[in-house]
Structures are given as structure tokens and as C-alpha cells.
Design an enzyme around this catalytic site. Structure first.
Site, PDB file in Angstrom:
ATOM      1  N   SER A 152      15.169  20.702 -16.867  1.00 47.41           N
ATOM      2  CA  SER A 152      14.003  21.507 -17.198  1.00 47.41           C
ATOM      3  C   SER A 152      14.483  22.746 -17.928  1.00 47.41           C
ATOM      4  O   SER A 152      15.563  23.272 -17.641  1.00 47.41           O
ATOM      5  CB  SER A 152      13.287  21.890 -15.903  1.00 47.41           C
ATOM      6  OG  SER A 152      12.586  23.098 -16.077  1.00 47.41           O
ATOM      7  N   LYS A 179      16.366  21.120 -11.755  1.00 45.54           N
ATOM      8  CA  LYS A 179      15.660  19.865 -12.007  1.00 45.54           C
ATOM      9  C   LYS A 179      16.516  18.806 -12.704  1.00 45.54           C
ATOM     10  O   LYS A 179      17.338  19.108 -13.553  1.00 45.54           O
ATOM     11  CB  LYS A 179      14.417  20.122 -12.895  1.00 45.54           C
ATOM     12  CG  LYS A 179      13.316  20.866 -12.193  1.00 45.54           C
ATOM     13  CD  LYS A 179      12.536  20.011 -11.202  1.00 45.54           C
ATOM     14  CE  LYS A 179      11.729  18.943 -11.869  1.00 45.54           C
ATOM     15  NZ  LYS A 179      10.409  19.371 -12.259  1.00 45.54           N
ATOM     16  N   GLU A 224      10.076   7.480 -17.060  1.00 46.48           N
ATOM     17  CA  GLU A 224       8.720   7.958 -17.371  1.00 46.48           C
ATOM     18  C   GLU A 224       8.311   7.521 -18.778  1.00 46.48           C
ATOM     19  O   GLU A 224       7.161   7.165 -19.023  1.00 46.48           O
ATOM     20  CB  GLU A 224       8.659   9.477 -17.238  1.00 46.48           C
ATOM     21  CG  GLU A 224       8.708   9.926 -15.791  1.00 46.48           C
ATOM     22  CD  GLU A 224       8.902  11.432 -15.649  1.00 46.48           C
ATOM     23  OE1 GLU A 224       8.412  11.984 -14.674  1.00 46.48           O
ATOM     24  OE2 GLU A 224       9.552  12.044 -16.521  1.00 46.48           O
ATOM     25  N   HIS A 284       0.835  -1.225   0.000  1.00 45.63           N
ATOM     26  CA  HIS A 284       0.000   0.000   0.000  1.00 45.63           C
ATOM     27  C   HIS A 284       0.861   1.263   0.000  1.00 45.63           C
ATOM     28  O   HIS A 284       0.429   2.303   0.483  1.00 45.63           O
ATOM     29  CB  HIS A 284      -0.940   0.047   1.207  1.00 45.63           C
ATOM     30  CG  HIS A 284      -1.691  -1.222   1.440  1.00 45.63           C
ATOM     31  ND1 HIS A 284      -2.918  -1.476   0.878  1.00 45.63           N
ATOM     32  CD2 HIS A 284      -1.367  -2.319   2.156  1.00 45.63           C
ATOM     33  CE1 HIS A 284      -3.333  -2.681   1.248  1.00 45.63           C
ATOM     34  NE2 HIS A 284      -2.398  -3.216   2.031  1.00 45.63           N
TER      35      HIS A 284
END
Ligand code: ARG
Length: 463
Positions: free
Chosen positions: A281, A287, A294, A160
Site C-alpha cells: 500500500s 500491507k 483480485e 456456506h
């Protein structure tokens, strides 16, 4: 296109419309079958010799020319892409006619593009399955190397997405190795069904040529031949199977990616992904984004889409061959291409990962991940499991209130909850003890993990 460049045309008065021609042609999508179409054609020419449709000399000339085309294609696999012919089967046949003249027109005797296309595609699938197994093994190998390095790196295991029990990074790697091995086995299972040759099915009801289809099958590396031609020319189950194996395996890669994205997040910080597989970024200079992972997660959606597309293309098609089925190659090729890219990319990510050992350990110690051990401790002292579970729950609550770990609580404090608690409980709460107590097959103990690493390595090297 010149009507002569078609394998049909006799019964047509008018030329096809250029728009239809572009719509109908599949060369841009099936060119990658060239080698397999040629191998099938060579085998077919041998069958034509067997039933006296070709003489020995004719077969020899055809085989020689086809091998010449094979060399051309090997040297430049996209050589056909500037041609305007309908599909790869037409391209090979027309090329043959170019080389041997009139004789080339005999090759298609008793054959149809319907059995030809599925034969070529099956041969390609057999080839690509071996490639896929190679990349699956490579990724397993990368994971094993990482597991060997990290067999003592303790981190929290989750259910979980809540810290549940401590595990090691190596154990996490081994979990994905299990999944990849199942993917590999699924591919090997699919090979069994792929090894049945459809050539000799003709358009839909068999061939008039008196050939030995099993010998033809063996000549192409298949084990046997199909038993019903109506089914054989319309069967694309093997495409669906490969797409479904791709989807399942991509799901594994996607879950692996999701785990690593989480581990790499600023909040968790268990690992750092290398500069090789991250990007920045355009606006925020600080970043470092986990793009590779992804994209693997994203491409999983694309591959699922391929499986859905193919299922929908086939749903409701009447027997036997229908042109709808031409869509299969673009769909299958796209899925497999994505899958291979993602397997390679996952390997690169795993290979270049940096594990923050201390952060992992500190986090594993938090979150009361050793509560189960405390329950076991009471059970060993004769308390029933349910009772022990309740008592430990209360102790956890007290530790939460005091903002400390279980092992920070005094023995007196434990005794408030049950008299069975003794000083030896602290040993039980030790995180290394927690890990090593899971020592039956499949458990996280270092003994089990090292054993499994050895087994997997032996497997990887032996086949
Ligand atoms: N290009 C077709 C395909 O990929 C094969 C040709 C079958 N055409 C035909 N008219 N029967 O499915």
C-alpha cells in the site's frame, strides 16, 4: 487513403471521409489473422488451379509470393500496423499485388472477404485452442505438484463459508483440477465444430468456381466443408462458444482466487502468498495485498462482458454477413488474452504459495467439523440417523457452552445423551480418522487422493 489501396472503389465517385475510414478500418484489430489469411489464400490459389482459373505457373508464383509474405509476417507480426489499408485481407492482397503485379489481382476470383474472414478466424481459433489447452494443462500440472506436497495437510472444508468437514489442501487442489479438465474438454468439443471450412461460400450463396470444397478444406487442415453458404458467412457460433468456455473457465479461476484470498486473509492465515504476486500500500507500510488474485477475479467480469457483447452484437442480425460482425475479433482477442494471462498468473500464484500447515490443522479441529462422524458413530450403534443428528446437535451445544472441542468432553458427558456411547468414540473423532473414513471414489481419504493424483498425472503426460 488512396482509393487504389482499397479492394473496391469502382462504383464510387467520391473519396471516403477520413473519419469514416478510421471508423471502418479493422486492421488494428484483425492484423493477428495475417498468417491464417495467407494460409487460406495459398489453399484458395490451389483451388483456382484446380478449376483452371490459374495456370500451374501462375499458382506457383502466387504461392511463392504468399509464402514470402508469411515469412515477413513471422519475423515481424505487427509489420502491417503502420499501414492505412482497410483490413488484414486487403493488406495481404495488396502486398501480393506488390510482389507479383497484375497476376495478384486474380487471387480473389470466386472468393469474398465474407468467407475469407470467417475462414481466417476459424483457423486462428483452432490454433489458439491448442495454446489454451497447453496453459490449462500447465496449471493442472502446477496444482498436482502442490497436491503432492500437501496431501497430508489437513484444513477445514466449508459450506456456506462455515467450517463443515475436514479436508486436505491436496483435495482442494484436486477440485480445481477437475474444473480445469472440464474446461479442456469443452475446448476439445468446440474443435469438432471448428473443423468445418467456410471457404468457398463466396459472399453468401457459394462460389461460381468449380472447385472441390472438401479438398480445399483438407488443404487448410479442416475436416470438411460447410453445407449452406448463407449460414457459413454469418455463423459466429464458434466465437460465442469460445467466449462462453472462456467465461466458464474464468469463473473457475475467480473462485480459486476467492478461496485463496480468504485463506490468505489475516483472520484465516492458512496460506501466505509470495512477494512475487502481491503488492503493498502507498500509505500503510504493513500491507501485502493479494493483487494478482483480485485482478483474476476482476478480469473474470471483463471476460463475461466480452461474451455478453458478442451475444448482443449478433442478436437480431439479418442473414447473412453484416459489418456489425467485424466487432467479433476485438472482443474475442481481448477475452482470450485475459484468459491466457490469468491461467499463467494462477500457475505462478499456486507455485509460490506457502501453506501454514499448523494453522490449517488447528482450524480444522475447531468448529466441530467432526460432528458428522459422531452421528455416524451412533448410527453404527443402531440409532436412527435423524435421532443421532439431534443428539449430536445437543452435544455440540454443550461443547460450545464449555468452550471446548467434542473430544474434550468426558465419556460420562456423552453418556448423558445416549447410552450407546463408549470409549471408542474418541477414535472416531480423531481428525485423521475423519479424513480416511471418506474412502469411496471421490472422497477425501489419503488413499483416494493419492490415487487421483496418480490418475491425473498419467492423463497429463499421456495427452
Ligand atoms: N473486415 C471485415 C470483418 O472483419 C471483413 C470484410 C467484409 N467486408 C465486406 N465488405 N463484406 O468482418
Amino acid at each position: 487513403m488512396n482509393q487504389n489501396k482499397k479492394l473496391w472503389g469502382g462504383r464510387f465517385y467520391q473519396k471516403t471521409h477520413p473519419l469514416f475510414e478510421k471508423f471502418n478500418n479493422s486492421l488494428q484489430e484483425d492484423y493477428f489473422l495475417a498468417k491464417y489469411d495467407i494460409l487460406g489464400s495459398i489453399a484458395w490459389s490451389k483451388s483456382l488451379l484446380e478449376c483452371n482459373i490459374l495456370t500451374g505457373d501462375e499458382q506457383h508464383k502466387i504461392e511463392y509470393a504468399l509464402k514470402k509474405i508469411l515469412k515477413i509476417v513471422d519475423r515481424n507480426p505487427i509489420i502491417m500496423l503502420d499501414s492505412t489499408v482497410e483490413d488484414i485481407h486487403s493488406w495481404v492482397e495488396l502486398k501480393l499485388i506488390n510482389l507479383v503485379g497484375h497476376l495478384g489481382k486474380k487471387l480473389h476470383t470466386g472468393r469474398s472477404r465474407n468467407d475469407q474472414v470467417t475462414t481466417s478466424l476459424k483457423l486462428w481459433c483452432k490454433y489458439i485452442i491448442n495454446e489454451l489447452i497447453f496453459y490449462l494443462k500447465k496449471l493442472q500440472y502446477t496444482l498436482i505438484l502442490q497436491a503432492e506436497i500437501s496431501s497430508a495437510y489437513i484444513m477445514p472444508g466449508y459450506t456456506h463459508l462455515q467450517r463443515a468437514q475436514p479436508i486436505t489442501f491436496a483435495y482442494w487442489c484436486l477440485a480445481y483440477i477437475e474444473m480445469l479438465q472440464r474446461d479442456e474438454n469443452r475446448l476439445k468439443d468446440a474443435l469438432l465444430r471448428l473443423n468445418i471450412s467456410p471457404l468457398g461460400s463466396g459472399a453468401l450463396s457459394g462460389t461460381f468456381c468449380n472447385i472441390n470444397r472438401d479438398r480445399l478444406a483438407l488443404n487448410m487442415g479442416f475436416y470438411s466443408s460447410t453445407q449452406n453458404s448463407l449460414d457459413a458467412v454469418s455463423d459466429r457460433d464458434y466465437v460465442l462458444e469460445l467466449l462462453s468456455i472462456s467465461s466458464i473457465s474464468m469463473m473457475h479461476l475467480s473462485r480459486l482466487s476467492e478461496d485463496l484470498i480468504f485463506f490468505n486473509s489475516g483472520e484465516v492465515n492458512f496460506i501466505e502468498l509470495s512477494d512475487y504476486v502481491t503488492s503493498g500500500s502507498s500509505l500503510m507500510p504493513q500491507k501485502k495485498n493479494p493483487d494478482a488474485l483480485e485482478l483474476i477475479r476482476g478480469k473474470t467480469g471483463t471476460v463475461y462482458g466480452c461474451l455478453m457483447s458478442m451475444l448482443v452484437v449478433l442478436k437480431g442480425l439479418p442473414l447473412s454477413y453484416n459489418k456489425d460482425m467485424q466487432e467479433d475479433k476485438k472482443i474475442l482477442f481481448s477475452a482470450i488474452d485475459n484468459w491466457i494471462m490469468c491461467l499463467k498468473m494462477t500457475s505462478l500464484v499456486i507455485k509460490t504459495i506457502k501453506i501454514n500447515q499448523d494453522v490449517c490443522l488447528t482450524s480444522a479441529k475447531k468448529g466441530y467439523a467432526n460432528s458428522t462422524e459422531l452421528t455416524e458413530y451412533l448410527v453404527n450403534k443402531g440409532v436412527t440417523f435423524r435421532e443421532a443428528h439431534f443428539i449430536v446437535g445437543k452435544i455440540v451445544l454443550e461443547a460450545i457452552k464449555k468452550k471446548c472441542t467434542l473430544e474434550d468432553l468426558s465419556l460420562n458427558c456423552f453418556k448423558k445423551y445416549h447410552q450407546a456411547f463408549q470409549n471408542d468414540l474418541y477414535k472416531k473423532l480423531n481428525i485423521f480418522m475423519c479424513i480416511n473414513s471418506k474412502n469411496s471414489t471421490g472422497g477425501v481419504s489419503s488413499h483416494q487422493v493419492l490415487n487421483r493424483i496418480l490418475q491425473v498425472k498419467r492423463n497429463l503426460y499421456s495427452n
